[in-house]
Design a protein around this motif. Structure first.
Motif, PDB file in Angstrom:
ATOM      1  N   UNK A 163       0.824  -1.190   0.000  1.00 26.72           N
ATOM      2  CA  UNK A 163       0.000   0.000   0.000  1.00 26.72           C
ATOM      3  C   UNK A 163       0.866   1.251   0.000  1.00 26.72           C
ATOM      4  N   UNK A 211       3.392   1.560  -1.497  1.00 23.19           N
ATOM      5  CA  UNK A 211       3.859   1.766  -2.866  1.00 23.19           C
ATOM      6  C   UNK A 211       2.833   2.545  -3.667  1.00 23.19           C
ATOM      7  N   UNK A 212       1.549   2.339  -3.353  1.00 18.62           N
ATOM      8  CA  UNK A 212       0.499   2.971  -4.149  1.00 18.62           C
ATOM      9  C   UNK A 212       0.332   4.439  -3.802  1.00 18.62           C
ATOM     10  N   UNK A 213       0.391   4.747  -2.532  1.00 22.88           N
ATOM     11  CA  UNK A 213       0.233   6.153  -2.166  1.00 22.88           C
ATOM     12  C   UNK A 213       1.363   6.567  -1.246  1.00 22.88           C
ATOM     13  N   UNK A 250     -10.415   6.325   3.352  1.00 21.46           N
ATOM     14  CA  UNK A 250      -9.792   6.441   2.038  1.00 21.46           C
ATOM     15  C   UNK A 250     -10.639   7.289   1.097  1.00 21.46           C
ATOM     16  N   UNK A 271      -9.482  10.813  -0.626  1.00 17.57           N
ATOM     17  CA  UNK A 271      -9.533  11.057  -2.070  1.00 17.57           C
ATOM     18  C   UNK A 271     -10.321  12.324  -2.374  1.00 17.57           C
ATOM     19  N   UNK A 326      -8.671  15.549  -4.110  1.00 21.20           N
ATOM     20  CA  UNK A 326      -9.165  16.065  -5.385  1.00 21.20           C
ATOM     21  C   UNK A 326      -9.519  17.534  -5.274  1.00 21.20           C
ATOM     22  N   UNK A 358       4.793   4.650  -8.274  1.00 18.66           N
ATOM     23  CA  UNK A 358       4.566   3.477  -9.123  1.00 18.66           C
ATOM     24  C   UNK A 358       5.249   3.646 -10.479  1.00 18.66           C
ATOM     25  N   UNK A 397     -10.681   6.042 -11.520  1.00 13.89           N
ATOM     26  CA  UNK A 397     -10.300   6.990 -10.479  1.00 13.89           C
ATOM     27  C   UNK A 397      -9.118   6.450  -9.672  1.00 13.89           C
ATOM     28  N   UNK A 398      -8.468   7.331  -8.918  1.00 18.68           N
ATOM     29  CA  UNK A 398      -7.333   6.933  -8.082  1.00 18.68           C
ATOM     30  C   UNK A 398      -7.765   5.887  -7.047  1.00 18.68           C
ATOM     31  N   UNK A 399      -9.019   5.988  -6.586  1.00 19.66           N
ATOM     32  CA  UNK A 399      -9.514   5.010  -5.622  1.00 19.66           C
ATOM     33  C   UNK A 399      -9.508   3.594  -6.179  1.00 19.66           C
ATOM     34  N   UNK A 403      -7.341   2.534  -8.421  1.00 19.45           N
ATOM     35  CA  UNK A 403      -5.920   2.176  -8.422  1.00 19.45           C
ATOM     36  C   UNK A 403      -5.528   1.639  -7.035  1.00 19.45           C
ATOM     37  N   UNK A 404      -5.956   2.356  -5.980  1.00 20.48           N
ATOM     38  CA  UNK A 404      -5.657   1.905  -4.613  1.00 20.48           C
ATOM     39  C   UNK A 404      -6.240   0.518  -4.362  1.00 20.48           C
ATOM     40  N   UNK A 418      -4.128  -2.057  -6.084  1.00 19.05           N
ATOM     41  CA  UNK A 418      -2.840  -2.213  -5.409  1.00 19.05           C
ATOM     42  C   UNK A 418      -2.970  -3.045  -4.135  1.00 19.05           C
ATOM     43  N   UNK A 419      -4.117  -2.905  -3.456  1.00 17.87           N
ATOM     44  CA  UNK A 419      -4.317  -3.677  -2.227  1.00 17.87           C
ATOM     45  C   UNK A 419      -4.336  -5.176  -2.501  1.00 17.87           C
TER      46      UNK A 419
END
Lengths: 200, 200
Positions: free
Chosen positions: A1, A3-5, A28, A32, A36, B73, B89-91, B93-94, B97-98
């Motif tokens: 995780x 790594x992602x954020x 989360x 976001x 944004x 990343x 959305x970025x969410x 992506x998260x 990644x999880x």
């Protein structure tokens, strides 16, 4: 995780996730939303936090949280200072204020007596309440504690402690809540409602 | 209500109540929690917000939110840069990644095409995706869009736009979710799962 954020984003998620009512998932989503809208919502939140951080304190009279001391309620001469409503927490005070049905003043205990959690009379604002109740202008103390075992135990102790002050001690009515269906109510509530029945 | 709590407290409640997943009631609970722990939780939140405010930006390559640009990343040479996973959305992506199931890189569209909301191809990072897909090291583009009407419409348009780039375009499998009970699944999911059945 991680790594992602970035670590900073993850740290913000962690802080928000510890707030009551928010879990990891909703934290989360909130982060976001904040990221944004960095220039609006995030800045608003930061400023709102900074505004309360330095200025909010507990009222030295009633324990309410406000930016002044005494708080806006205690300082309001338009309210009835002869009636003190005792609540467990500031959230209960806010709930009662939303009803607009009470125009007296409050006393925040800071919790309930609890043998399990090791909370005794000295951990709550009980002595301060008795001192306030002894003042000549006070005529009534309303015990607006939760209808839980701890709340009701505390109410009994308070009634006992207040017996020396020349005040009427009352408590909230128990009974069927508005919109309550008898079939779904617990036996205790039904019994209380039956015992406290009133003529039509 | 303004009588019960100072304007600064009410302002903080209002800001928090606008976050997704929080309503007025949970915002009030969160504010009480913050105010009771002014020296710890409130300060942590303020600092965490300040830490992201100045440093978090959108990655110029993939659109991810991170403190560096390119993001952690895209800058990670250990990841497979030949596979690009497209998300709304970025969410999303998260969420991917999880799972730790994907080791390629991402591309955040910023939403989906939507005639109703007036979102056309130029409002999304579609041109940037096509440009990335045309680079020689890219072999596959995975469309990981939501299984909604707008998501699937967008996936079709992307497939069309990517036809010029020499890449394999794939999409997530549709079928019965883990733990899913057939009796409770919608007809569309069951039909998709049946059509895409695999030999045992």
């Amino acid at each position: 995780m991680t790594a992602a954020k970035g670590g900073e984003i993850e740290a913000l998620v962690q802080v928000l996730a510890r707030l009551p009512g928010l879990g990891p998932r909703s934290a989360r989503r909130a982060v976001l939303h904040l990221l944004k809208r960095r220039d609006t919502v995030l800045v608003s939140l930061k400023e709102a936090l900074a505004a309360v951080e330095g200025t909010v304190r507990n009222c030295s009279v009633c324990g309410n949280l406000d930016t002044g001391d005494p708080c806006g309620l205690c300082a309001d001469s338009g309210r009835d200072h002869s009636v003190i409503c005792v609540v467990e927490e500031v959230g209960d005070l806010w709930a009662l204020e939303r009803t607009r049905a009470f125009r007296g003043v409050y006393h925040v205990l800071g919790g309930t007596l609890s043998a399990l959690d090791g909370i005794g009379p000295d951990d709550l604002a009980i002595a301060a309440l008795v001192a306030r109740a002894c003042r000549p202008e006070v005529a009534e103390v309303i015990l607006a504690l939760n209808a839980t075992v701890d709340g009701q135990t505390t109410a009994h102790v308070l009634t006992d402690r207040l017996s020396g002050a020349h005040v009427t001690v009352s408590r909230l009515a128990q009974g069927v809540p508005l919109g309550g269906e008898l079939d779904y109510l617990d036996d205790g509530t039904l019994t209380a409602a039956l015992k406290a029945r009133r003529s039509w």
